[in-house]
Design a protein around this motif. Structure first.
Motif, PDB file in Angstrom:
ATOM      1  N   UNK A  79      16.589  20.684 -25.601  1.00  0.00           N
ATOM      2  CA  UNK A  79      17.812  19.763 -26.193  1.00  0.00           C
ATOM      3  C   UNK A  79      18.431  18.882 -24.926  1.00  0.00           C
ATOM      4  N   UNK A  80      18.832  19.581 -23.844  1.00  0.00           N
ATOM      5  CA  UNK A  80      19.327  19.039 -22.812  1.00  0.00           C
ATOM      6  C   UNK A  80      18.608  17.709 -22.549  1.00  0.00           C
ATOM      7  N   UNK A  81      17.434  17.849 -22.171  1.00  0.00           N
ATOM      8  CA  UNK A  81      16.471  16.976 -21.811  1.00  0.00           C
ATOM      9  C   UNK A  81      16.190  15.951 -22.838  1.00  0.00           C
ATOM     10  N   UNK A  82      16.009  16.105 -23.997  1.00  0.00           N
ATOM     11  CA  UNK A  82      16.215  15.109 -24.978  1.00  0.00           C
ATOM     12  C   UNK A  82      17.487  14.279 -25.035  1.00  0.00           C
ATOM     13  N   UNK A  83      18.490  14.780 -24.963  1.00  0.00           N
ATOM     14  CA  UNK A  83      19.862  14.194 -24.831  1.00  0.00           C
ATOM     15  C   UNK A  83      19.889  13.235 -23.973  1.00  0.00           C
ATOM     16  N   UNK A  84      19.387  13.655 -22.652  1.00  0.00           N
ATOM     17  CA  UNK A  84      19.224  12.442 -21.658  1.00  0.00           C
ATOM     18  C   UNK A  84      18.403  11.722 -21.803  1.00  0.00           C
ATOM     19  N   UNK A  85      17.466  11.959 -22.463  1.00  0.00           N
ATOM     20  CA  UNK A  85      16.410  10.768 -22.653  1.00  0.00           C
ATOM     21  C   UNK A  85      16.992   9.873 -23.796  1.00  0.00           C
ATOM     22  N   UNK A  86      17.788  10.270 -24.639  1.00  0.00           N
ATOM     23  CA  UNK A  86      18.319   9.531 -25.992  1.00  0.00           C
ATOM     24  C   UNK A  86      19.589   8.732 -25.168  1.00  0.00           C
ATOM     25  N   UNK A 162      15.746   3.613 -14.792  1.00  0.00           N
ATOM     26  CA  UNK A 162      14.796   4.383 -14.297  1.00  0.00           C
ATOM     27  C   UNK A 162      15.360   5.044 -13.024  1.00  0.00           C
ATOM     28  N   UNK A 163      15.968   4.445 -12.526  1.00  0.00           N
ATOM     29  CA  UNK A 163      16.706   5.329 -11.123  1.00  0.00           C
ATOM     30  C   UNK A 163      17.368   6.299 -11.596  1.00  0.00           C
ATOM     31  N   UNK A 167      17.517  10.302 -10.835  1.00  0.00           N
ATOM     32  CA  UNK A 167      18.574  11.370 -10.305  1.00  0.00           C
ATOM     33  C   UNK A 167      18.748  12.418 -11.347  1.00  0.00           C
ATOM     34  N   UNK A 168      18.528  12.146 -12.750  1.00  0.00           N
ATOM     35  CA  UNK A 168      18.701  13.431 -13.446  1.00  0.00           C
ATOM     36  C   UNK A 168      17.701  14.150 -13.410  1.00  0.00           C
ATOM     37  N   UNK A 169      16.375  13.760 -12.984  1.00  0.00           N
ATOM     38  CA  UNK A 169      15.267  14.709 -12.810  1.00  0.00           C
ATOM     39  C   UNK A 169      15.670  15.684 -11.676  1.00  0.00           C
TER      40      UNK A 169
END
Length: 176
Positions: A79-86, A162-163, A167-169
């Motif tokens: 969910x966290x990863x999906x939220x960041x993508x959104x 993209x950058x 950073x989030x990754x």
């Protein structure tokens, strides 16, 4: 006839591109090609429009995202990863977020909305981070994730999406 949502979308567009001073009835009616009567029909006054605009901003850019992620049957990390993508999906959102924050510095009603939005966003991030079960303080980690986004939107030149994803990754590796 122009709908209430069309008025609000036009208001957010003006806010994002030109800032709060651009949100006038004249600019809105020119942009939408309508008369002032429709504006007053939907909002009653400039104060009514501002209140509706802030409510719409909160619903579209906070509540809707939280509801979308909450509806998923997934683990907190997913969910966290999906939220960041959104959040990172629309590069135009940064201009709107900056404009709302700038307006909040000068208007107590907008400030109240911004404080509510920030509180809801960080509370939701904290909830997700607590579920991940990593060896980091989940509340501080949630704050870090949110502050990365806000900081990236404020620096000049702005950090590209993209950058920011990179950073989030890197940051997400802290909870692996």
């Amino acid at each position: 006839m122009v709908t209430r949502i069309e008025w609000l979308d036009a208001g957010l567009e003006l806010l994002a591109t030109e800032g709060a001073p651009a949100i006038t009835i004249e600019r809105l009616t020119d942009q939408l090609g309508v008369t002032k009567g429709s504006y007053y029909h939907h909002f009653g006054s400039a104060g009514g429009f501002k209140a509706a605009l802030m409510e719409y901003f909160e619903a579209q850019f906070t509540t809707r995202l939280i509801d979308t992620i909450d509806a998923e049957n997934a683990k907190p990390r997913a969910k966290l990863e999906h939220l960041l993508r959104l959040v990172l999906a629309d590069p135009d959102n940064a201009a709107l977020e900056i404009a709302v924050r700038a307006w909040a510095l000068q208007d107590p009603d907008v400030r109240a909305t911004q404080e509510r939005v920030d509180a809801a966003r960080t509370a939701y991030l904290k909830e997700l981070c607590r579920g991940v079960g990593a060896d980091v303080d989940p509340d501080r980690y949630a704050q870090l994730l949110y502050l990365i986004l806000i900081g990236a939107e404020q620096v000049l030149p702005p950090i590209g999406r993209a950058e920011l994803r990179e950073i989030y990754n890197l940051t997400l590796r802290l909870i692996d």
